[in-house]
Write an enzyme that holds these catalytic residues in place. Structure first.
Site, PDB file in Angstrom:
ATOM      1  N   GLU A 215       0.878  -1.182   0.000  1.00 43.32           N
ATOM      2  CA  GLU A 215       0.000   0.000   0.000  1.00 43.32           C
ATOM      3  C   GLU A 215       0.907   1.221   0.000  1.00 43.32           C
ATOM      4  O   GLU A 215       1.405   1.635   1.046  1.00 43.32           O
ATOM      5  CB  GLU A 215      -0.907   0.005   1.243  1.00 43.32           C
ATOM      6  CG  GLU A 215      -1.907  -1.131   1.291  1.00 43.32           C
ATOM      7  CD  GLU A 215      -3.043  -0.981   0.307  1.00 43.32           C
ATOM      8  OE1 GLU A 215      -3.106   0.071  -0.384  1.00 43.32           O
ATOM      9  OE2 GLU A 215      -3.866  -1.893   0.209  1.00 43.32           O
ATOM     10  N   CYS A 249      -2.581   8.906   2.421  1.00 45.90           N
ATOM     11  CA  CYS A 249      -2.276   8.397   1.081  1.00 45.90           C
ATOM     12  C   CYS A 249      -3.424   8.698   0.125  1.00 45.90           C
ATOM     13  O   CYS A 249      -3.231   8.739  -1.089  1.00 45.90           O
ATOM     14  CB  CYS A 249      -1.969   6.900   1.121  1.00 45.90           C
ATOM     15  SG  CYS A 249      -3.224   5.928   1.943  1.00 45.90           S
TER      16      CYS A 249
END
Length: 458
Positions: A215, A249
């Site tokens: 990720e 993010c």
């Protein structure tokens, strides 16, 4: 901080604990995870306060992050009674064809500073009900949070007469992370962090034919068409760009505005930015706290300077705030082309690049032209456009939204992205499959031995 000797001892303990955990039926494992969720509920405010103190995000976001762990525990409890593979039709008489799913074993989890509780929760709750032990390395700058969470979990495990090492923790830096990536005893390594480090991790894991879940970065865009409801757009863009001080993010870093509404939206957004309450992160009135480190402040200033050099105009923000701590002004930059180098750079800070567009086809391509492919969002009322956005020629991201911002994903859906974001998926949907290994099993319950495809071997 752990030494490599401490790491070695911890891995051995976790491997031994797995032997106990793997023998427990999945619904019983779910019951333990339910108790972990309850234990986190009891301490949600104090743990959220610790996140706020150590990471720097505002208190409500710290509490919200712990709530995500609680929610994914609830999700995992239900999942513990639903995991299974299909019974497939066999072409051979007297044969059964089934899929069996087993735990991979030991799941290494490396998490980043910006979500020091939730990301571990997404991984560990699902990994645990699948029958895995976990070894966690949190960010070196949020070790107190890692220790607190691990102690809460360990108490639940030990109260149930189970080894606390089922959920082990090793605090440390790059040396521990490298050891985990290269360690063949790590049956799955889940890494959350920058694309740069993630690439190094992926290569080390792949070199040993290991399994990784990545990720990584996101350079996320919101696309606003001329028919959009601006009452939704302004708060969405504000939250997505300024929330967690731009350190998610899924933070919105690019805002594409149709040329017919560009000036109006910029003016309204700048007015909204001016009302953002900046202050100490644990003050309940604060909406916007500091950046995590001094290095982040430097990156922010460098990015603003590059944006100016490349032709950008700073509408608001762009400076360091004169107060103790790593505070910078939330910033809007206009006037840059869609392919300016700084626009294609993910700066982990609250800088929003506002870009003009005219045509749907162009802006969809511009959304997709960056290296990362995490989150994306459009605002429109056009039903055809919505389905084109969701379709094969629309957004190439793992998260594709309509009339909501890029950040704020739900735990029920698989979380993750494509391209340089790494391709991993955590939390909901069928993400549990990443934490398990699949066996295709054929059982002959007849007295004959027919071969597949009708082959005769006589």
């Amino acid at each position: 901080q752990a030494s490599l000797e401490d790491y070695e001892e911890t891995v051995k303990k976790a491997k031994e604990a797995w032997k106990v955990w793997a023998d427990i039926p999945a619904p019983k494992r779910g019951e333990i995870v339910r108790q972990i969720g309850d234990a986190l509920r009891e301490k949600i405010k104090v743990l959220g306060s610790l996140v706020s103190l150590e990471m720097g995000k505002i208190f409500v976001e710290g509490v919200g992050e712990v709530q995500e762990y609680v929610d994914v525990c609830d999700y995992a409890v239900g999942l513990s009674r639903m995991i299974g593979g299909p019974v497939l039709p066999s072409e051979r008489p007297g044969h059964a064809l089934i899929e069996q799913w087993n735990p991979v074993g030991l799941v290494g989890i490396i998490t980043a500073f910006n979500f020091p509780v939730a990301v571990y929760g997404w991984n560990s709750a699902i990994a645990m009900i699948c029958g895995n032990a976990c070894l966690w390395k949190g960010a070196p700058t949020t070790s107190l949070t890692s220790v607190a969470v691990t102690k809460i979990i360990a108490k639940v495990l030990e109260d149930n007469k189970l080894p606390g090492a089922i959920c082990s923790l090793v605090c440390g830096g790059a040396d521990i992370g490298t050891a985990m990536a290269r360690d063949e005893r790590m049956d799955l390594l889940s890494f959350t962090g920058s694309t740069k480090v993630g690439k190094q991790v992926a290569l080390m894991v792949q070199e040993r034919f290991g399994r990784s879940l990545l990720e990584l970065g996101g350079n996320n865009a919101i696309v606003v068409f001329e028919d959009a409801d601006l009452n939704l757009v302004i708060p969405s863009a504000l939250f997505a760009a300024v929330g967690t001080s731009g350190q998610r993010c899924t933070t919105a870093r690019r805002l594409f505005l149709h040329e017919s509404i560009h000036d109006e939206v910029v003016a309204k957004l700048a007015a909204a930015y001016a009302q953002v309450r900046i202050g100490e992160p644990w003050d309940p009135d604060t909406l916007y706290g500091p950046l995590h480190t001094r290095e982040a402040v430097k990156m922010f200033l460098d990015a603003v300077e590059q944006a100016k050099q490349q032709g950008g105009f700073v509408v608001c923000g762009g400076k360091v705030i004169d107060r103790p701590g790593n505070y910078v002004e939330p910033t809007i930059v206009t006037g840059l082309p869609h392919n300016a180098p700084i626009v294609h750079t993910e700066t982990f800070a609250p800088i929003l690049y506002v870009l003009k567009f005219k045509d749907e086809e162009d802006v969809f391509a511009w959304n997709n032209e960056v290296k990362q492919g995490l989150s994306s969002s459009i605002f429109t009322k056009d039903l055809g456009r919505i389905f084109r956005w969701l379709g094969p020629k629309g957004s190439d991201c793992g998260i594709v939204n309509v009339n909501i911002p890029t950040s704020g994903a739900e735990i029920g859906g698989a979380f993750g992205g494509e391209k340089h974001t790494g391709g991993g998926r955590e939390s909901g949907s069928d993400s549990w499959k990443l934490y398990m290994r699949r066996s295709t099993c054929t059982i002959n319950y007849s007295k004959d031995l027919p071969l597949a495809q009708g082959i005769k071997f006589q």
